[in-house]
Scaffold this active site. Structure first.
Site, PDB file in Angstrom:
ATOM      1  N   ASP A  33       9.559 -34.563  24.556  1.00 22.94           N
ATOM      2  CA  ASP A  33       8.333 -35.210  24.992  1.00 22.94           C
ATOM      3  C   ASP A  33       7.158 -34.596  24.248  1.00 22.94           C
ATOM      4  OD1 ASP A  33       6.911 -33.217  27.388  1.00 22.94           O
ATOM      5  OD2 ASP A  33       8.995 -32.854  26.838  1.00 22.94           O
ATOM      6  N   SER A  34       6.235 -35.451  23.810  1.00 22.14           N
ATOM      7  CA  SER A  34       5.027 -35.024  23.094  1.00 22.14           C
ATOM      8  C   SER A  34       5.408 -34.223  21.844  1.00 22.14           C
ATOM      9  CB  SER A  34       4.117 -34.247  24.043  1.00 22.14           C
ATOM     10  OG  SER A  34       2.829 -34.104  23.504  1.00 22.14           O
ATOM     11  N   ALA A  35       4.978 -32.973  21.727  1.00 29.10           N
ATOM     12  CA  ALA A  35       5.375 -32.167  20.573  1.00 29.10           C
ATOM     13  C   ALA A  35       6.891 -32.139  20.424  1.00 29.10           C
ATOM     14  CB  ALA A  35       4.826 -30.747  20.712  1.00 29.10           C
ATOM     15  N   TRP A  64       9.527 -39.291  24.035  1.00 30.95           N
ATOM     16  CA  TRP A  64       8.462 -39.680  24.953  1.00 30.95           C
ATOM     17  C   TRP A  64       7.128 -39.217  24.356  1.00 30.95           C
ATOM     18  CZ3 TRP A  64      12.775 -37.246  27.593  1.00 30.95           C
ATOM     19  CH2 TRP A  64      13.507 -38.111  28.413  1.00 30.95           C
ATOM     20  N   HIS A 100      -1.013 -39.431  28.822  1.00 26.09           N
ATOM     21  CA  HIS A 100      -0.179 -38.491  28.083  1.00 26.09           C
ATOM     22  C   HIS A 100       0.430 -37.465  29.040  1.00 26.09           C
ATOM     23  CE1 HIS A 100       1.132 -36.718  24.300  1.00 26.09           C
ATOM     24  NE2 HIS A 100       1.009 -35.548  24.915  1.00 26.09           N
TER      25      HIS A 100
END
Length: 315
Positions: free
Chosen positions: A154-156, A182, A281
């Site tokens: 997820d994200s990074a 994600w 986010h």
């Protein structure tokens, strides 16, 4: 579409999160950690959850291994947490790893990779790639199937998963059955247009926050051209594992997340890109109570199960 009503009510009762550039990194890490571990976990049952270390390129890497209930051998998924490459650990996104293990019926190896600014690019990627290789090599010992390996984040962590899928293809092994991302952007720096301007001030993540995380992460701007930082900039995307990409509607990096989908599709890669209305986010971390997060987890798990089933048939 406006912000999800449940999130709007939740944010109304909280003080506004200050710009992260003004927060010392140790304080930021502890703040994220303390708020994350208070979140309710998803109501799922697992056979076991255990911590250990594995060999890495710069010493031992802590990992947490989640094993689903049922009869194996199971697929094995290397999972990489979010946090802008600067914050996060095995606890901050424990809820996502639990949901993924139960929902996709996969062993999840969650990776506590090195963080910036102490460890600059590509340290995080090197740890995640080592963990991906380890997960494949040790799948049988874990009760898994070495022919059914996936990457997720997820994200990074979504960026790291995308990059590991690229290198796995180039290296010829391990064969990746699915990649789950994600809200990890496909390109850096984030183009200052579209969603980046519409949601520049958040909620949750500001565009300036995203830029600052990357300032801490990279050594110099040439790193942006490396596919390990910007998966869209890889020379080729042909032959990559099927990809699930989830974007939050009210997220400054939404367009940079979704932009990777057409690139993959043009290269003949099976890809599913889904935007979640009213979400922000990091929303999948609220898996324990937020319907939008539960939907995004269910969609990703359904995609993974489909790809695992297809891989079994061709093995």
């Amino acid at each position: 579409m406006p912000l999800d009503p449940q999130l709007e009510a939740m944010f109304a009762n909280q003080p506004e999160w200050p710009p992260i550039r003004n927060i010392p990194v140790p304080v930021l890490r502890e703040s994220v950690r303390s708020s994350s571990i208070q979140l309710p976990p998803p109501q799922v049952s697992l056979a076991s959850v255990s911590d250990r270390t594995i060999p890495g390129p710069n010493g031992e890497i802590p990992v947490r291994i989640y094993t689903p209930e049922g009869k194996g051998p199971f697929p094995v998924t290397a999972y990489f947490h979010g946090g802008g490459f600067v914050v996060g650990d095995l606890d901050t996104q424990d809820m996502i790893a639990r949901g993924l293990a139960a929902g996709a019926e996969t062993i999840v190896v969650s990776v506590d990779y090195r963080l910036a600014p102490e460890h600059k690019f590509p340290a995080a990627f090197e740890d995640c790639w080592a963990a991906t290789q380890w997960a494949a090599a040790n799948a049988a010992e874990l009760g898994g199937d070495p022919a059914l390996i996936a990457v997720a984040g997820d994200s990074a962590g979504g960026v790291l998963a995308s990059a590991c899928a690229l290198l796995a293809r180039d290296a010829g092994a391990p064969r990746i059955a699915a990649q789950i991302n994600w809200y990890g952007p496909g390109i850096h720096p984030i183009p200052e247009e579209g969603s980046a301007l519409e949601f520049a001030n958040g909620p949750v993540l500001r565009l300036e926050d995203a830029h600052y995380f990357w300032e801490l992460h990279i050594k110099d701007e040439s790193d942006y051209d490396d596919f390990r930082a910007s998966p869209m900039k890889a020379e080729s995307h042909k032959g990559l594992a099927p990809a699930f990409i989830a974007a939050a509607e009210c997220d400054p990096i939404r367009d940079a997340v979704e932009a990777y989908g057409p690139v993959l599709e043009k290269a003949g890669v099976e890809v599913e890109v889904k935007r979640y209305p009213g979400m922000v986010h990091g929303f999948v971390s609220w898996l324990g109570f937020l319907p939008g997060a539960q939907e995004a987890m269910a969609d990703a798990c359904a995609f993974a199960r489909k790809q695992f089933a297809a891989a079994r048939q061709t093995a």
